[in-house]
Design an enzyme around this catalytic site. Structure first.
Site, PDB file in Angstrom:
ATOM      1  N   ASP A 195       0.851  -1.233  -0.005  1.00 59.18           N
ATOM      2  CA  ASP A 195       0.039  -0.073   0.178  1.00 59.18           C
ATOM      3  C   ASP A 195       0.745   1.228   0.073  1.00 59.18           C
ATOM      4  OD1 ASP A 195      -1.876   1.975   0.759  1.00 59.18           O
ATOM      5  OD2 ASP A 195      -2.272   1.225   2.766  1.00 59.18           O
ATOM      6  N   HIS A 368      -3.955   4.433   6.817  1.00 58.72           N
ATOM      7  CA  HIS A 368      -2.883   4.049   5.762  1.00 58.72           C
ATOM      8  C   HIS A 368      -1.520   4.331   6.596  1.00 58.72           C
ATOM      9  CE1 HIS A 368      -5.556   3.197   2.475  1.00 58.72           C
ATOM     10  NE2 HIS A 368      -6.359   4.360   2.942  1.00 58.72           N
TER      11      HIS A 368
END
Length: 555
Positions: A195, A368
């Protein structure tokens, strides 16, 4: 090594060079495994479009090879396209309990619930899907039940992080299973897909718990009604709002279709713990004193149809803002939504409400990983090859630089584009060929029936308007019987531009005469003659270029 040795193909069909629409296919011989199937929201120039989903032509063409779709978590950008894709590609889907609970709601709306095979998996479980073995590794993100994946293939192991952050004090469940990632890393990993969303931010992402502490402080001092807008899917955030409400003796009501859906599913499956009597129906809201009420709502992005926006602009049936209301916006703007949300914040202030948003207090943390967490994953997994995923081009590029800083050779890092194919053996990797990929636009019930041509016309109409010229002609003689009449939409206000309209009628008439003598029966030549003549005159008079539609009727 024999020439016929099979290679593993990694084919991203979305989620690269863009935020959202995450979907990747892994192909080995006669088997294809799909990871995630998300949507993205339309860009500004996609006028009237509701959603954007990935083009899965390649998977539909090879549907007999597809063994299943494996899901990392229940966010829209990872599961949102399933109702559209499953119509063309009915394959089993595998996900954790909450992820499948959220998908059930979607499939029910689309009338697909009875036809789709759904298999619940647990964190730590391994599945056999054709040539692939998939292990679901416990992860932490801004939604419960998120997983990273270890995909064991005949040529080596792939680690796909899904969306993640490393939260050592998660609200629910255990922290990310870093020990398992380290074990897999020790045995050797062929490819890491990680990611990249927050790769531009240094340091660490704060724990979700810090938001709970902020809520406690705000709720403790507040003597009025509280509205909290957040992402419906962030069950941990919603849990913390409930916790703060319970702590300070408040009742809670929930607004917004997606929020109501998620709260119901999460409570049913045990991911939201709400003591009896705390959650009240919207209709009973008036029975609770204002200073004992919390409203949880959708609309943290200022979306025009969301509950918060409708409340702010007095368009909601049951709730309106009154002076001294406290509104907490517990989210950060998704890139592109800044204007929408600031419009809502300004309007709330005008109505006399107090507004707390990310710039003023820790009412939001990202789901995130920042740079230091990403470095930890690279360090534990130690892959041979690396492919950054989930991000625009700049995020992928920055992530590649981060990997280089950590000692990875540049030639082993692949910044991919959707549709390109990465071919892997146990010791080589190269980009080889491409498949059909791209965006499919959803507008109302139409999937893919609006393309570039329609969007171009919409843009033209929105910028310059439309003129329709209606003329009735006698079939035998070609004489003009009625008209030309001119209808203007979005070009000029006809009543105030009568002289221009008269001039255009005259020009249209002349154009018909000139062209009819040469081409008795050919309407298309006459239409283009009218179009050309009017275009020049309009541009000269107004410097505008409206769309011109001549309609010729024959009697």
């Amino acid at each position: 090594m024999s020439k016929s040795k099979k290679k593993l193909k990694v084919i991203p069909l979305g989620g690269l060079q863009e935020i959202g629409k995450n979907i990747t296919a892994f192909e080995y011989g006669e088997d294809i495994l799909v990871v995630d199937c998300g949507l993205s929201f339309p860009e500004d120039e996609m006028l009237g479009i509701d959603l954007v989903i990935p083009d899965v032509t390649y998977l539909v063409k090879n549907k007999e090879k597809v063994r299943g779709i494996v899901l990392t978590h229940g966010h829209e950008d990872h599961i949102g396209a399933l109702p559209y894709v499953l119509r063309e590609l009915n394959v089993p889907i595998y996900g954790t309990k909450l992820t499948l609970g959220l998908i059930k709601c979607k499939l029910e709306e689309h009338g697909l619930l009875d036809t789709v095979q759904m298999e619940t998996v647990h964190q730590g479980q391994t599945l056999d899907l054709g040539a692939f073995k998939v292990e679901f590794i416990r992860s932490t993100h801004s939604i419960a039940d998120a997983v990273a994946l270890a995909i064991f293939t005949p040529v080596g192991t792939i680690v796909h992080t899904g969306d993640f952050k490393i939260d050592y004090t998660p609200i629910e469940g255990q922290p990310m299973d870093l020990a398992r990632l380290a074990e897999i890393g020790k045995k050797g990993v062929l490819l890491l897909m990680c990611d990249s969303t927050n790769v531009e931010n240094e340091g660490y992402t704060l724990s979700e718990r810090t938001v709970g502490e902020t809520f406690d402080e705000i709720f403790m001092d507040c003597k009025s009604r509280i509205l909290v807008a957040t992402f419906a899917s962030n069950v941990h955030r919603v849990q913390q709002i409930f916790n703060a409400a319970v702590k300070f003796g408040r009742k809670v009501t929930v607004l917004g279709r997606s929020m109501i859906n998620v709260v119901n599913v999460a409570m049913e499956l045990g991911y939201l713990n709400v003591p009896d009597g705390v959650l009240i129906d919207l209709d009973n809201m008036d029975k609770v004193p204002r200073d004992k009420l919390v409203i949880i709502t959708t609309g943290s992005q200022g979306e025009p149809m969301s509950a918060l926006t409708r409340i702010t602009f007095n368009e909601h049936k049951k709730v309106e803002i009154v002076p001294d209301d406290l509104v907490i916006i517990s989210a950060s703007p998704i890139p592109g939504n800044e204007k929408l949300i600031s419009k809502v914040i300004n309007e709330l202030f005008k109505k006399g409400a107090k507004v707390i948003y990310e710039a003023l207090a820790d009412v939001h943390v990202s789901g995130h990983a920042c740079q230091e967490e990403i470095k930890l994953i690279h360090n534990l997994v130690k892959p041979k090859f690396f492919m950054p995923v989930h991000g625009e081009h700049r995020h992928l590029r920055q992530h590649a630089e981060l990997a280089v800083k950590m000692g990875m050779p540049r030639e082993k890092i692949f910044i991919m584009e959707i549709g390109k194919v990465l071919e892997l053996t146990n010791d080589t990797a190269k980009v080889n060929g491409s498949v059909t990929a791209g965006k499919v636009l959803v507008d109302g019930l139409g999937v893919g029936d609006v393309g570039n041509v329609v969007l171009r016309d919409r843009k033209h109409l929105s910028q310059d308007g439309l003129i329709v010229v209606v003329i009735t002609i006698e079939g035998d003689t070609g004489n003009v019987v009625a008209g030309p009449d001119i209808i203007s939409r979005g070009f000029v206000y006809v009543r105030e531009s009568e002289d221009l309209m008269e001039q255009l009628k005259e020009i249209a008439k002349q154009a018909i005469f000139k062209s009819s003598s040469k081409n008795q029966g050919d309407w298309s030549i006459r239409k283009s003659a009218i179009r050309e003549a009017l275009k020049d005159c309009i541009y000269e008079r107004t410097k505008r270029k409206p769309m011109i539609l001549p309609i010729i009727m024959e009697i």
